[in-house]
Design a protein around this motif. Sequence first.
Motif, PDB file in Angstrom:
ATOM      1  N   ASP A  39     -32.560  44.088 -77.499  1.00  0.00           N
ATOM      2  CA  ASP A  39     -33.016  43.729 -76.158  1.00  0.00           C
ATOM      3  C   ASP A  39     -32.358  42.442 -75.679  1.00  0.00           C
ATOM      4  N   ARG A  40     -32.304  41.450 -76.560  1.00  0.00           N
ATOM      5  CA  ARG A  40     -31.697  40.170 -76.169  1.00  0.00           C
ATOM      6  C   ARG A  40     -30.217  40.332 -75.883  1.00  0.00           C
ATOM      7  N   LEU A  41     -29.540  41.152 -76.688  1.00  0.00           N
ATOM      8  CA  LEU A  41     -28.122  41.401 -76.450  1.00  0.00           C
ATOM      9  C   LEU A  41     -27.921  42.114 -75.122  1.00  0.00           C
ATOM     10  N   ALA A  42     -28.821  43.074 -74.807  1.00  0.00           N
ATOM     11  CA  ALA A  42     -28.708  43.808 -73.545  1.00  0.00           C
ATOM     12  C   ALA A  42     -28.920  42.884 -72.353  1.00  0.00           C
ATOM     13  N   LEU A  43     -29.875  41.965 -72.458  1.00  0.00           N
ATOM     14  CA  LEU A  43     -30.098  41.013 -71.369  1.00  0.00           C
ATOM     15  C   LEU A  43     -28.889  40.109 -71.168  1.00  0.00           C
ATOM     16  N   THR A  44     -28.292  39.675 -72.270  1.00  0.00           N
ATOM     17  CA  THR A  44     -27.078  38.861 -72.168  1.00  0.00           C
ATOM     18  C   THR A  44     -25.961  39.647 -71.504  1.00  0.00           C
ATOM     19  N   ALA A  45     -25.835  40.920 -71.893  1.00  0.00           N
ATOM     20  CA  ALA A  45     -24.821  41.777 -71.272  1.00  0.00           C
ATOM     21  C   ALA A  45     -25.114  41.987 -69.796  1.00  0.00           C
ATOM     22  N   GLY A  46     -26.401  42.081 -69.440  1.00  0.00           N
ATOM     23  CA  GLY A  46     -26.769  42.248 -68.039  1.00  0.00           C
ATOM     24  C   GLY A  46     -26.330  41.082 -67.183  1.00  0.00           C
ATOM     25  N   LEU A  47     -26.372  39.894 -67.756  1.00  0.00           N
ATOM     26  CA  LEU A  47     -25.895  38.724 -67.030  1.00  0.00           C
ATOM     27  C   LEU A  47     -24.370  38.616 -67.034  1.00  0.00           C
ATOM     28  N   ALA A  48     -23.760  38.889 -68.192  1.00  0.00           N
ATOM     29  CA  ALA A  48     -22.337  38.612 -68.358  1.00  0.00           C
ATOM     30  C   ALA A  48     -21.416  39.726 -67.892  1.00  0.00           C
ATOM     31  N   ALA A  49     -21.810  40.993 -68.118  1.00  0.00           N
ATOM     32  CA  ALA A  49     -20.889  42.093 -67.823  1.00  0.00           C
ATOM     33  C   ALA A  49     -20.480  42.157 -66.357  1.00  0.00           C
ATOM     34  N   PRO A  50     -21.409  42.107 -65.392  1.00  0.00           N
ATOM     35  CA  PRO A  50     -20.972  42.126 -63.987  1.00  0.00           C
ATOM     36  C   PRO A  50     -20.094  40.928 -63.627  1.00  0.00           C
ATOM     37  N   PHE A  51     -20.395  39.763 -64.208  1.00  0.00           N
ATOM     38  CA  PHE A  51     -19.561  38.586 -63.960  1.00  0.00           C
ATOM     39  C   PHE A  51     -18.129  38.818 -64.426  1.00  0.00           C
TER      40      PHE A  51
END
Length: 266
Positions: free
Chosen positions: A26-38
């Motif tokens: 879950d924490r990795l997914a949240l980080t990806a949610g912030l970073a991937a679109p950027f």
Amino acid sequence: MSTVTGIWKQHRGGSRAAPRTWSPRDRLALTAGLAAPFLVALVLVPFRTSLSHTNAALILVVAVVAVAAFGSRTAGMVAALSAAAWYDFFLTRPYETFDITASADIETAVLLLAVGLIVSQLAARARRLQLLTVTDAAYLARIHRTADLVQSENSADTVVDHVRGELTDLLGLRACRFEYGTLMGRPPRLENDGSVTAGRRTWNPDTDGWPEGETELRAYGNGHYLGRFMLTPGPGPVPSLQARLVAVTLADQTGAVLDTAGPVRG
């Protein structure tokens, strides 16, 4: 049969969820949610004058879907918000500000956010349904294994030992023992509906957790009490209502074999 019906009702109606605990995934997914679109928006910067804003928005939606499919609904929503923000910052004039001057760009940004939120919900739901199917198949496999053993095994002790192991794994127990035909004390009891009673109090393990100490799970045959499993909860999360209903089914199967095996040990 009533317990199996209860499991089916739980599939249809759901239950109140336990407090959320964030796993490493879950924490990795949240980080990806912030970073991937950027990162995707940053990659598109060299092409922002030649790439249509619609195509850029669609590429960012793909990133949102990927995050939602990998992680949770929350991660997908974070990704949708992040995609809309970085689309505005990097890909619309004036560049590298959070201002949008063209009405068409505003519409595209709003649609990106709306579509991103919708597809993240759909992707997360699809992932949840896939997980639920796998989990249900595992539950049914436990019931079928025990039923096969009940039909083929003449020894009640063998069935009891098998169910003890199933319950330990299913409920994440620290320990599980079986008492033949004994009712001493008044420990908390796991009921047929998956709730737990302790004295006059009814616990909802999903919100209240397990009571301290051992919890009994009784085994009946033809309506007669024949013994009980004594469950010592482990340190992990409280098992789901579905798991607790399966545990009741396993106890019922044990009661059936004890009833046909004759007098129990006292």
